[in-house]
Write an enzyme that holds these catalytic residues in place. Structure first.
Site, short mmCIF file in Angstrom:
data_model
loop_
_atom_site.label_atom_id
_atom_site.label_comp_id
_atom_site.label_asym_id
_atom_site.label_seq_id
_atom_site.Cartn_x
_atom_site.Cartn_y
_atom_site.Cartn_z
N ARG A 161 0.83 -1.18 0.10
CA ARG A 161 -0.13 0.07 0.24
C ARG A 161 0.62 0.88 -0.42
O ARG A 161 0.50 2.03 0.62
CB ARG A 161 -0.95 -0.87 1.45
CG ARG A 161 -1.64 -1.04 1.35
CD ARG A 161 -2.68 -0.95 -0.03
NE ARG A 161 -3.64 -2.46 0.02
CZ ARG A 161 -3.75 -3.47 -0.77
NH1 ARG A 161 -2.39 -3.79 -1.14
NH2 ARG A 161 -4.17 -4.94 -0.51
N SER A 212 -11.17 -0.57 3.31
CA SER A 212 -10.75 -0.99 4.11
C SER A 212 -10.27 0.20 4.82
O SER A 212 -9.49 1.20 3.69
CB SER A 212 -9.92 -1.85 4.32
OG SER A 212 -9.17 -2.30 5.31
N GLU A 282 -5.31 3.56 5.98
CA GLU A 282 -5.05 3.64 4.36
C GLU A 282 -5.41 4.29 3.68
O GLU A 282 -4.78 4.20 2.80
CB GLU A 282 -5.38 1.86 3.85
CG GLU A 282 -5.08 1.91 3.06
CD GLU A 282 -5.33 0.01 3.10
OE1 GLU A 282 -6.10 -0.33 2.10
OE2 GLU A 282 -5.33 -0.92 3.36
#
Length: 286
Positions: A161, A212, A282
């Site tokens: 990520r 998420s 995130e």
């Protein structure tokens, strides 16, 4: 190029948070991007892609936005295994284009909501696969140098990520080249549908959300942490931790960006008190 004053951003973020910006530019070419950033100031312009994986934390932005949503989304086949696409195309469109050419590799991204540019910035992925493994190169604009530059795959990825672009947020991805492999259209379609069904069975689709919220901490799963701390269903204002999947926050009752941010802070504090570490967000906070 389309320019809209006082743009309502509600439809441009997947949380469906009510927010507005002073002015929004919708570029149609690389020259539009250059003109916007050189004429209106790079530092004050906020980039917004498909609006997924994003939290609009304010109800009003006294700033200009540059939006890639429904624009800058052309795609073409270069050879029998290579696709060239502009950064504004969403992953659904891109995966369906790959399917139409019997190309395999995009199936996992079929139901991941994101623009291609946003996916490259965040290194989007699932089930051990990520978008960087498919990218041959990406072209971007550097407003500080006033140059369009091509970056090869080895220089893009920074791991889970993360990416070169996430560490250099002033850069604007304009297009990318993707390498796939030949496959059976029927098998590709079957895999896409299976992935979608599996994801929908686990993830909340009944309320607006942005996927998420937190990066997975080493040695832990966010969902399991939420279960252990009994955080599912906890709400602040109109934002709530999903009862279906604790890694998601949903807008169940006209949540504001402030509601979502306050709930994130509450979760982080609970996790830190119990486990001794802080969950990293995130999603991109604007």
């Amino acid at each position: 190029m389309k320019i809209i004053e006082n743009l309502d951003l509600t439809a441009y973020n997947s949380y469906r948070v009510a927010s507005r910006c002073k002015r929004a530019f919708f570029p149609e070419s690389e020259e539009d991007i250059r003109d916007i950033l050189q004429e209106h100031g790079n530092g004050s312009i906020i980039m917004l892609g498909s609006g997924h994986n994003v939290i609009l934390s304010k109800s009003f932005y006294d700033q200009d936005f540059m939006v890639f949503n429904g624009n800058f989304d052309s795609v073409k086949l270069i050879d029998d295994q290579t696709i060239h696409a502009q950064a504004g195309i969403d992953l659904l469109q891109l995966s369906e284009f790959a399917l139409s050419k019997s190309l395999s590799g995009m199936e996992i991204f079929y139901d991941i909501p994101s623009s291609l540019g946003g996916a490259i910035v965040m290194n989007a992925g699932a089930n051990g696969e990520d978008i960087h493994s498919l990218i041959l190169n990406a072209r971007y604009y550097d407003p500080n140098k006033d140059e369009f530059i091509e970056l090869h795959s080895a220089d893009i990825s920074r791991g889970y990520r993360d990416s070169y672009f996430q560490q250099n947020p002033h850069l604007v991805i304009t297009e990318a080249t993707i390498k796939l492999s030949k496959g059976s259209a029927s098998l590709i379609k079957m895999k896409m549908q299976t992935i979608k069904e599996q994801r929908w069975a686990k993830q909340p689709k009944d309320f607006p959300n942005a996927g998420s919220v937190f990066k997975r901490p080493a040695g832990y799963f966010v969902g399991a942490i939420m279960d252990e701390l009994s955080l599912k269903g906890v709400s602040i204002g109109g934002a709530k931790v999903s009862e279906k999947h604790g890694g998601f926050i949903v807008n169940y009752n006209k949540a504001s960006g402030e509601d979502i941010m306050a709930l994130i802070e509450h979760i982080q504090q609970c996790v830190e008190n119990k486990y001794g570490f802080r969950l990293n967000v995130e999603q991109r906070i604007i």
